[in-house]
Design a protein around this motif. Structure first.
Motif, PDB file in Angstrom:
ATOM      1  N   ALA A  67       0.827  -1.205   0.000  1.00  0.00           N
ATOM      2  CA  ALA A  67       0.000   0.000   0.000  1.00  0.00           C
ATOM      3  C   ALA A  67       0.860   1.254   0.000  1.00  0.00           C
ATOM      4  O   ALA A  67       0.563   2.223  -0.713  1.00  0.00           O
ATOM      5  N   ALA A  68       1.938   1.247   0.795  1.00  0.00           N
ATOM      6  CA  ALA A  68       2.820   2.420   0.840  1.00  0.00           C
ATOM      7  C   ALA A  68       3.494   2.643  -0.516  1.00  0.00           C
ATOM      8  O   ALA A  68       3.658   3.793  -0.959  1.00  0.00           O
ATOM      9  N   TYR A  69       3.881   1.557  -1.186  1.00  0.00           N
ATOM     10  CA  TYR A  69       4.519   1.693  -2.501  1.00  0.00           C
ATOM     11  C   TYR A  69       3.544   2.268  -3.528  1.00  0.00           C
ATOM     12  O   TYR A  69       3.896   3.181  -4.289  1.00  0.00           O
ATOM     13  N   LEU A  70       2.323   1.743  -3.555  1.00  0.00           N
ATOM     14  CA  LEU A  70       1.342   2.248  -4.512  1.00  0.00           C
ATOM     15  C   LEU A  70       0.996   3.710  -4.237  1.00  0.00           C
ATOM     16  O   LEU A  70       0.801   4.496  -5.171  1.00  0.00           O
ATOM     17  N   GLU A  71       0.925   4.081  -2.970  1.00  0.00           N
ATOM     18  CA  GLU A  71       0.644   5.474  -2.640  1.00  0.00           C
ATOM     19  C   GLU A  71       1.784   6.380  -3.086  1.00  0.00           C
ATOM     20  O   GLU A  71       1.552   7.485  -3.581  1.00  0.00           O
TER      21      GLU A  71
END
Length: 425
Positions: A67-71
């Motif tokens: 999730a942090a990477y996609l954000e």
């Protein structure tokens, strides 16, 4: 008797300054609004970083890194805690636990056929919380110990598809995966690999020996019938925190989303309802959600305006004077006000003439037993002897009694007062 002080009053001592009162009201209002928001959204009341395999999991089996990477790549990230949020456009990522109801998963996937693509990641790891000794050595909240593996049992959802767990003979080397666009990388654990198979699967990511690690469901939305695709990930280590730590899974995430038709800035929703963190909507929840949020904001602005108006007149309370003032002057003013409001001006002339006659009779030494006519006649004789050119008292008194308009009464009263002063000097 004390004289009447008018409308002014004395100010009682105020224990709070304006600044202190404003700070108390503003701080209390903000805390109350924050409490309502926390009750509506569920934030701050339960910790979703519970060591399980979902988007808020910080352990090896969680998907917080994905999730942090996609954000960071520009995708708006949503964490769905109600089933209504699962209908939002964009990519939906489902991370059901092994014991989830397959019918619930099938219903969610089926309802999204015309909404957006869906990515279902199968669980694998059995995880336990970090021990007290590990926490003493610096283990952070949500870290876990991987105690074993388990296969999902989702009866009612793609029953023709199966998942298998086992070791991979890689000649002592790390197990590797191959994905779209020529991508490849190492898997973190070759002794506990998960792969799948079944009818209607098109492999997307495979192990070097051909085991299917991720696949598109052929009859899924978007593949043949013009709807959005459904992708199954059998090996969660491709995208969980354990696998994302190597850095080789990041390009695979981009390639997979690209092949699913997800744009560079499309939103990505991670489901939390299947992991036991769902919340049902209520009136308080709706108050903080569009379109009702606009009404809530208007009410808050109205309350702030009313509070500001109250604050601008804030100060020590004024002690008002008595309802009926004391003293002769106040008595005269009150009586005059009563006559003025009742408009009974014609009642003033007769009593005023009688009082003037009595004062003059006493000043001239006339007998108190004379009737009014004889008294006025005696006053007229005294006036004629002293001031023969002035108007007689009886004539002025008669004019005062006959007056009906305020200016006529005032004019006759002034003449009578002047006459009285001349005779009593």
């Amino acid at each position: 008797m004390t004289g009447y002080t008018g409308g002014s009053g004395t100010a009682a001592r105020n224990p709070f300054s304006r600044t202190a009162a404003l700070a108390i009201v503003v701080l209390g209002s903000l805390l109350f609004i924050l409490l309502l928001w926390m009750l509506a959204t569920g934030r701050g009341f339960d910790d979703t970083n519970d060591g399980q395999a979902h988007v808020d999991g910080r352990g090896l089996n969680g998907f917080a890194a994905m999730a942090a990477y996609l954000e960071a790549r520009g995708h708006p990230i949503e964490r769905a805690r109600s089933e209504n949020a699962l209908d939002d456009p964009g990519l939906l990522v489902l991370t059901p636990p092994p014991g989830a109801e397959g019918e619930d998963i099938a219903r969610i996937v089926g309802e999204r056929r015309e909404v957006g693509p869906t990515l279902v990641i199968s669980p694998k790891w059995v995880a336990g919380p970090a021990s007290e000794a590990q926490q003493a050595r610096g283990a952070k909240s949500g870290w876990v110990n991987l105690a074993g593996t388990v296969s999902p049992h989702w009866e009612g959802f793609l029953d023709e598809v199966w998942v298998e767990l086992g070791a991979v003979d890689a000649n002592g080397q790390a197990a590797r995966w191959r994905g779209p666009d020529g991508l490849s990388g190492d898997l973190p654990d070759r002794d506990k690999l998960a792969w799948g198979g079944g009818e209607g699967l098109i492999p997307v990511v495979t192990e070097m020996d051909g085991r299917v690690l991720a696949a598109i469901v052929r009859e899924s939305p978007g593949f043949e019938d013009g709807h959005y695709p459904l992708v199954l990930v059998f090996e969660p280590d491709l995208f969980d925190n354990y696998g994302m730590a190597s850095g080789e899974s990041a390009p695979l995430v981009d390639a997979l989303l690209r092949n699913m038709g997800v744009g560079p800035s499309d939103p990505v929703t991670f489901d939390l309802t299947l992991n036991g963190h769902g919340r049902s909507r209520n009136l308080l929840t709706l108050a903080f959600m569009p379109p009702f949020l606009s009404v809530t904001v208007c009410l808050l602005l109205a309350a702030a305006f009313a509070g500001w108006r109250a604050f601008m007149r804030f100060g020590p309370p004024a002690t008002s004077g008595p309802a009926i003032a004391y003293g002769k002057r106040a008595l005269v003013e009150n009586t005059a006000g009563l006559v003025r409001r009742s408009r009974r001006f014609h009642l003033l002339g007769g009593p005023y003439a009688e009082r003037a006659r009595e004062r003059l009779a006493r000043a001239l030494g006339l007998s108190r037993h004379l009737d009014p006519e004889r008294t006025e006649a005696a006053i007229d004789r005294a006036l004629a002897a002293r001031l023969p050119e002035d108007e007689p008292f009886s004539a002025i008194a008669a004019r005062l009694r006959a007056a009906r308009r305020p200016h006529e009464i005032l004019q006759a009263a002034r003449a009578l007062h002047a006459l009285e002063r001349k005779l009593t000097r």
